[in-house]
Scaffold this active site. Structure first.
Site, PDB file in Angstrom:
ATOM      1  N   ASP A 104       0.826  -1.204   0.000  1.00 40.45           N
ATOM      2  CA  ASP A 104       0.000   0.000   0.000  1.00 40.45           C
ATOM      3  C   ASP A 104       0.858   1.252   0.000  1.00 40.45           C
ATOM      4  O   ASP A 104       1.570   1.525   0.974  1.00 40.45           O
ATOM      5  CB  ASP A 104      -0.910  -0.032   1.225  1.00 40.45           C
ATOM      6  CG  ASP A 104      -1.885   1.138   1.278  1.00 40.45           C
ATOM      7  OD1 ASP A 104      -2.080   1.782   0.235  1.00 40.45           O
ATOM      8  OD2 ASP A 104      -2.445   1.393   2.362  1.00 40.45           O
ATOM      9  N   ASP A 312      -2.314   6.369  -5.791  1.00 40.92           N
ATOM     10  CA  ASP A 312      -2.491   5.405  -4.710  1.00 40.92           C
ATOM     11  C   ASP A 312      -2.676   4.003  -5.279  1.00 40.92           C
ATOM     12  O   ASP A 312      -3.583   3.759  -6.072  1.00 40.92           O
ATOM     13  CB  ASP A 312      -3.709   5.815  -3.875  1.00 40.92           C
ATOM     14  CG  ASP A 312      -3.958   4.896  -2.694  1.00 40.92           C
ATOM     15  OD1 ASP A 312      -2.989   4.262  -2.215  1.00 40.92           O
ATOM     16  OD2 ASP A 312      -5.107   4.826  -2.237  1.00 40.92           O
TER      17      ASP A 312
END
Length: 434
Positions: A104, A312
């Site tokens: 992430d 992201d």
């Protein structure tokens, strides 16, 4: 269930020791697997789950903006309880225990589930037992280095650091420890003294995952702890469930060529000396030759840290502030003549009905105009067939001031994060061949 929430865009005023020389000099490759790659789901199910996770991710960030260091009660539960999009294979401890964790770019902490569990979720690999590793070490709760993360007030000198780390709708808690981690595929690299969360309680949002590997800009992220100056990834096509996507760290991450475009990261002025998210300067969006009527201020990062545009890996579909979303939606509506369909049952906001006697027109490229670099998205990176009847836009409206560039739009681009030079570079690529 009550959990103690600490505002976790936290400042850590310290540095980690440099990892092994071989790692810094040569780098390594890891493989990323999509969270649904082994689920035998239909195309419609894959997209519905991805749409649900996207909205879940937005709600997580929205809630993070409301956090304070007070106790709150969380009753939220997602239909698709996974906060990440790609799993990274790695190993922990001595002897090494293999496991998969969510990779992430929008968070920092590295953590895995540990025994003895107070509240653990299902994971496909054995849960790490620190008592069976010869290289684990505990961090005292009176550590001045981790004072902002250890959750004990006025700690006695003999206790160990415990933490509560929240992701808005998901959370993990346990002890903060150090351990040897092993990374890489064809050539593995073992690195001692990696700080990680040994999680004995985990929210249901992480069901199916053994933990998380933060690749953000904070000091606790993997990239910061390895002291590597760059990393890159290349995400294979969304529906290619048989291929893994490469994650390259260190010098292996670098690429060059005439098609490479580069743009500077933008620093969040409210977070000194660093911040977790990778902000970009987005100047506008075009559909083909049509430059959409969006003011650059719609994507501007404000002095109080609100707003902005981030890239992201943990969000599937791009989220645009409403002004920009309406402009993109209106531009598509102006050129598509198919009947509008209700896409809400499959999680999408703008869809068209494609009958047996009709077919969608060929769509122009959707272009994101970053500072000094244009990212040109082909039709397949923003329009998708949900099933044989529905053709949908894979961009959603954000109900907060933050816009997010999702991984569906990043598919088949090789994307390099040069954290030393504060530059993002990208180039179109066949990711399955890298």
């Amino acid at each position: 269930m009550e959990i103690k929430i600490r505002y976790l865009i936290t400042l850590f005023l310290f540095s980690f020791p440099i990892a092994s020389v071989s790692l810094v000099n040569n780098g390594f490759r890891a493989e990323l697997s999509h969270v649904d790659s082994k689920s035998n789901l239909t195309q419609t199910e894959l997209l519905y789950r991805a749409a649900t996770r996207t909205k879940h991710r937005l709600s997580r960030i929205k809630r993070m903006q409301l956090f304070s260091s007070t106790n709150i009660t969380s009753n939220m539960h997602s239909e698709v309880p996974t906060l990440g999009e790609y799993y990274m294979d790695l190993a922990i401890g001595t002897p090494p225990l293999l496991y998969s964790a969510i990779a992430d770019t929008g968070s920092d902490l590295i953590w895995t589930q540990c025994t003895p569990c107070k509240k653990c979720v299902s994971q496909p690999t054995p849960i790490y037992n620190p008592s069976k590793s010869s290289t684990v070490s505990s961090i005292p709760c009176n550590s001045t280095v981790y004072i902002d993360l250890c959750s004990v007030d006025n700690p006695p000198p003999s206790c160990f650091c415990s933490y509560n780390y929240t992701y808005g709708t998901g959370w993990t808690s346990g002890t903060l420890d150090k351990e040897t981690f092993t990374f890489g595929t064809s050539k593995s690299v073992s690195v001692p003294n990696i700080t990680f969360g040994c999680s004995t309680s985990t929210s249901d949002d992480f069901n199916g995952s053994a933990g998380l590997v933060g690749l953000g800009r904070g000091e606790l992220s993997l990239t910061s702890q390895l002291n590597t100056s760059m990393f890159s990834y290349c995400l294979t096509s969304f529906f290619d469930t048989n291929s893994t996507s490469p994650l390259l760290l260190g010098p292996l991450a670098k690429f060059s060529g005439t098609t490479v475009k580069s743009t500077q990261f933008v620093k969040n002025p409210s977070m000194v000396p660093t911040n977790t998210y990778y902000y970009l300067s987005l100047q506008g969006i075009s559909l083909g030759t049509n430059n959409l009527a969006i003011q650059p201020a719609a994507f501007a990062l404000q002095s109080d840290g609100t707003g902005g545009f981030i890239i992201d890996s943990g969000t599937t579909f791009t989220l645009l502030v409403n002004e920009a979303y309406i402009a993109v939606k209106s531009a598509i509506e102006s050129i598509v003549t198919l009947p509008v369909a209700d896409g809400s049952t499959v999680g999408f906001d703008l869809c068209y009905f494609v009958g047996s006697s009709s077919s969608p027109r060929s769509m122009p490229n959707l272009i994101f105009h970053f500072d000094s670099a244009d990212m040109v998205l082909p039709e397949d990176n923003y329009m998708v067939f949900v099933n044989q009847d529905l053709w949908c836009l894979t961009i959603f409206s954000s109900d907060i001031s933050l816009s997010i560039f999702g991984n569906f739009q990043q598919q088949n681009f090789h994307i390099l994060y040069d954290v030393d030079k504060e530059v993002l570079s990208f180039t179109p690529a066949n990711c399955a061949t890298i």
